[in-house]
Design an enzyme around this catalytic site. Structure first.
Site, PDB file in Angstrom:
ATOM      1  N   ASP A 179     104.836  85.197  66.899  1.00  0.00           N
ATOM      2  CA  ASP A 179     104.196  83.956  66.477  1.00  0.00           C
ATOM      3  C   ASP A 179     105.283  82.948  66.083  1.00  0.00           C
ATOM      4  OD1 ASP A 179     101.234  82.988  65.782  1.00  0.00           O
ATOM      5  OD2 ASP A 179     102.539  82.258  64.195  1.00  0.00           O
ATOM      6  N   TYR A 313     102.139  70.751  62.612  1.00  0.00           N
ATOM      7  CA  TYR A 313     102.350  69.312  62.777  1.00  0.00           C
ATOM      8  C   TYR A 313     103.813  69.022  63.080  1.00  0.00           C
ATOM      9  CZ  TYR A 313     102.215  64.304  61.761  1.00  0.00           C
ATOM     10  OH  TYR A 313     102.315  62.941  61.848  1.00  0.00           O
ATOM     11  N   HIS A 369      98.386  90.525  68.773  1.00  0.00           N
ATOM     12  CA  HIS A 369      99.269  89.488  68.261  1.00  0.00           C
ATOM     13  C   HIS A 369     100.124  89.948  67.086  1.00  0.00           C
ATOM     14  CE1 HIS A 369     100.595  85.393  67.675  1.00  0.00           C
ATOM     15  NE2 HIS A 369     100.175  85.396  66.421  1.00  0.00           N
TER      16      HIS A 369
END
Length: 410
Positions: A179, A313, A369
């Site tokens: 990740d 972001y 994951h």
């Protein structure tokens, strides 16, 4: 230089009381008939978990277990952002020439993901290499402090972790991540190739090789028909992009707006995270205690439950060293790839090899994951083979090959 101090996690009683109060007055939405998981987190599961969080879950018990780990905290100065207090787990092997390994988690994971690896990596030194393992909480996550200025992107996470390793005396080291941990450790290799000598990753997001950038891989790709594994991988990737990635768009565009809900509602945070734990694993049998421990780490995090959103972001706005750059070729840093069928991005092997000089690959029959949590034996096996005798990265850290008959004093 700021000291490196043992750290004990102690959530104030007032925070536990506030959580209990919020859970006691929580309002849940309705659910369509037979919706199950098709519309998101199951109402039945969230009801059960909310009730257990309020009346049965024992944070103090889990906190005590976490504090059995070798937890530390130290201040790291990040250029332009001042000092950040970084929490990390640091397990030193008793093998003198153990390999320094930085483990980085992502979202919605946490530093606890390393806990299943620790007993598998620290010993040995005879048949297989041993490792000194460092596993930080990312800034804005867990028990590391938050960032108060804009622009803290992957380069800054990389800088933080690199400086932490230097401070611990590991001038040269290797990394493992999935990740965001994959992307951060990749950018570490880009920025500090004289120190980050090899990386093993379990989220592989390489692209189709082109004739201009990777002619040999492009030729191999052109001559090799897609296998059933490849076709299943394309289907899994398409599912994620079409049905499972809405969270990413929200977090990468308006994280502050979403943050109000997560900071105020523990049930909202529970549903937000638990959906991913359910959807992103390969039939992993989560216990309620596991789920609520992970969610509680976000709820009680030093920076608050919303701060972790900002990485999406900042990384999406960084065109030079952001998410996209981490998926492209990075030279000099030897690379190991662990393929898992229920990862969010499952690509053909030739695509993964566009990411760097690959010296090791594993193809796992199951796993999703959160590989270090779901399949710790597979990750440990990969690291031992990649860095062990005969492996593609054996002896990569000078003087620290993981093998040593002499035991070091701790």
């Amino acid at each position: 230089m700021a000291s490196i101090d043992p750290y004990t996690i102690t959530v104030p009683d007032t925070e536990l009381e506030k959580l209990a109060q919020k859970l006691s007055v929580a309002s849940l939405p309705d659910e369509l008939d037979d919706a199950s998981w098709g519309y998101g987190a199951s109402l039945a599961d969230i009801k059960r978990l909310t009730q257990y969080w309020k009346d049965g879950f024992d944070w103090r018990r889990e906190e005590s277990k976490i504090n059995e780990l070798p937890n530390f905290r130290t201040a790291i100065e990040v250029d332009g952002f001042g000092y950040l207090d970084i929490h990390f787990v640091h397990q030193k092997s008793n093998v003198e020439k153990a390999i320094p390994l930085l483990f980085s988690h992502g979202w919605p994971g946490n530093f606890l993901e390393v806990s299943k690896l620790l007993p598998l990596l620290s010993g040995g030194g005879e048949e297989a290499p041993a490792f000194h393992v460092v596993a930080p909480s990312l800034p804005n996550f867990g028990f590391s402090s938050g960032v108060t200025k804009k622009g803290f992107s992957l380069s800054q996470y990389a800088e933080t972790f690199h400086k932490l390793m230097q401070k611990l005396g590991y001038t040269k080291y290797v990394t493992q991540g999935g990740d965001w941990g994959c992307m951060i450790t990749r950018i570490m290799g880009l920025l500090y190739p004289d120190h980050v000598l090899a990386s093993h990753i379990n989220m592989i997001r390489g692209g189709k090789p082109t004739w201009t950038s990777h002619p040999l891989l492009a030729l191999q790709h052109a001559l090799t028909p897609y296998s059933s594994r490849d076709r299943s991988g394309f289907a899994r990737t398409a599912w994620f992009m079409n049905e499972g990635s809405g969270y990413r768009l929200q977090a990468s565009t308006k994280p502050q707006t979403l943050g109000y809900a997560l900071a105020d509602s523990p049930v909202g945070l529970l549903a937000w995270i638990y959906e991913k734990l359910h959807d992103w694993t390969d039939k992993y049998p989560w216990t309620d205690d596991e789920i609520l421990t992970w969610v509680s780490i976000y709820w009680f995090s030093t920076a608050g439950p919303a701060a972790n959103l900002r990485i999406y972001y900042e990384a999406s706005k960084d065109t030079a060293r952001g998410r996209l750059r981490s998926e492209q070729y990075i030279p000099r840093v030897k690379l190991g790839l662990a393929h898992f069928p229920r990862e969010l991005s499952v690509v053909p092997k030739t695509w993964g090899r566009t990411m760097g000089p690959v010296v090791y690959e594993s193809d796992n029959e199951s796993g999703g994951h959160f590989a270090a949590w779901e399949k710790p034996e597979a990750i440990a096996r990969d690291l031992k083979r990649m860095f062990g005798k005969g492996g593609g990265a054996y002896g990569i850290v000078d003087g620290k090959d993981g093998y040593q008959g002499t035991r070091a004093r701790l």
